[in-house]
Structure formats: C-alpha cells, structure tokens
Enzyme design. Structure first.
Site: not given
Ligand SMILES: [Zn+2]
Length: 211
Positions: A17, A47, A57
């Site tokens: 990400w 993650h 989260h």
């Molecule tokens: Zn995640």
C-alpha cells in the site's frame, strides 16, 4: 482432497500500500559464506501481502490480530466470481451475484486477479473494491468474513466507509488473496494470521480445500 494455496508469496519488491513499509527479507548469515546455518531477517508492515484486518485497524476499541476468532477464520466459504466489467462492488452487484445464505464466509474473485499475472511490483490504484452500499448489504446478510483479491477491500482513496462498516460489525477482512487457481464454488477456508500481539492486522497463510 484438493488444496489450493491462495496466499501471495512475501518477497522483497512486492507491491505494498502506498506509504507502507517495503518488505525486507534476506539472509543475515549464509552457509556459502562460512556460517553454520542460513538465517533470514524480515521487516514488513502488518498489512503486507495476503493478510487479515483486525477490527482495531479502523475501530479504536476493536479487537486485535491476536484476538481474532479461529472459528470464523476456519470453515466453509464460498468463492464468488465478479464479472470483469464490474469496477466497484456495490449493493446492486451483491444482489446480482445471487449469493447463497450459507456459508457466512465470502471470497470475491474479481478482475484484480489479473494484477498477479503481471507480476509487477507497482501498486495498482484501479483495483476493484467493495463500496459502502455493498458493505451494508454484507452486514445485513450476517456475513462473518469477507475476502478480496487485492490489498484493500475498499476502493482506492475511499477506505474508511467500507472498513468502518465491516470492522464495526466485527467482520473479518482478508485482503491480498490470490484466487487465480480457484473458480466459483464451495470450499473449506483455513486462514491463519500470525499471532501478533496488539496488532491491527497480520499476514496470513490462507488455503482453500475441496473434497
Ligand atoms: Zn489491511
């Protein structure tokens, strides 16, 4: 019994990400350099790759990665194939997929699977995600676990509504599945996230089996 490995291989350079730490995974001692044993070091975000999101989260008081219920992480699951033309999974898409009432574990195979074929290290912002309307529909159906084949369950730049809705309902989210080897149907899911104390997510080895 057939076993399908639906986990991504964690490796250096893999897409993460935007802004998340890059994977470090290398050997600190090497037999070929005279060491008694090969010993690797790793450093990665919680993650990374195929992983679960714990309620913590997005929910301040939510449960943590080491508190996730194994009886939800293991059990019957349905893989549903989302037509390639679908860019966002909405409530209307959920209705059109004719999802059966049971089991309460749903894995969405979408056009995202093509990204794993590319074997690219680039993050793909155009991935298919689940919007708020679909999240509400899943909660209303009593779904306990939802999985998807890219590294977020929600559409890019719109993470909060979907995560708030799903995690607020104590649903377990699995992201970063590699569902290329499976087609729509019923399987038994085994999702075993690392038991990371107090964490908001954890990488998981995920397999599906079928008799
Ligand atoms: Zn995640």
């Amino acid at each position: 019994m057939k076993i399908f490995d639906v986990s991504l291989t964690i490796r250096e350079g893999m897409a993460v990400w935007p802004g998340e730490p890059l994977v470090v995974l290398n050997r600190r001692t090497k037999i070929e350099e005279g060491a008694h044993a090969n010993v690797s070091f790793m450093s990665l975000g919680a993650h990374t790759g195929t992983h679960v999101d714990a309620p913590f989260h997005f929910i301040a008081e939510g449960s943590k990665a080491d508190e996730m219920p194994l009886d939800v992480l293991v059990g019957p699951a349905q893989v549903v194939e989302v037509p390639g033309a679908v860019k966002v999974i909405t409530a209307d898409v959920i209705t059109s997929l004719k999802i059966s009432d049971e089991p309460k574990r749903l894995l969405f195979k979408t056009s995202n699977s093509k990204y794993w074929d590319l074997e690219t290290n680039e993050f793909q912002p155009g991935f298919v995600g689940i919007d708020l309307s679909a999240s509400e529909a899943l909660v209303n159906r009593g779904i306990r676990l939802v999985g998807i084949d890219y590294i977020s369950v929600s559409p890019y730049k719109n993470s909060k509504p979907t995560h708030d809705e799903l995690l607020g309902a104590h649903m377990i989210i699995i992201e970063g599945l590699d569902l290329r080897s499976v087609s729509a149907g019923l399987y038994t899911l085994y999702c075993l996230p690392l038991k990371l104390h107090g964490a908001d997510g954890a990488p998981a080895r995920v397999i599906l089996t079928q008799e």
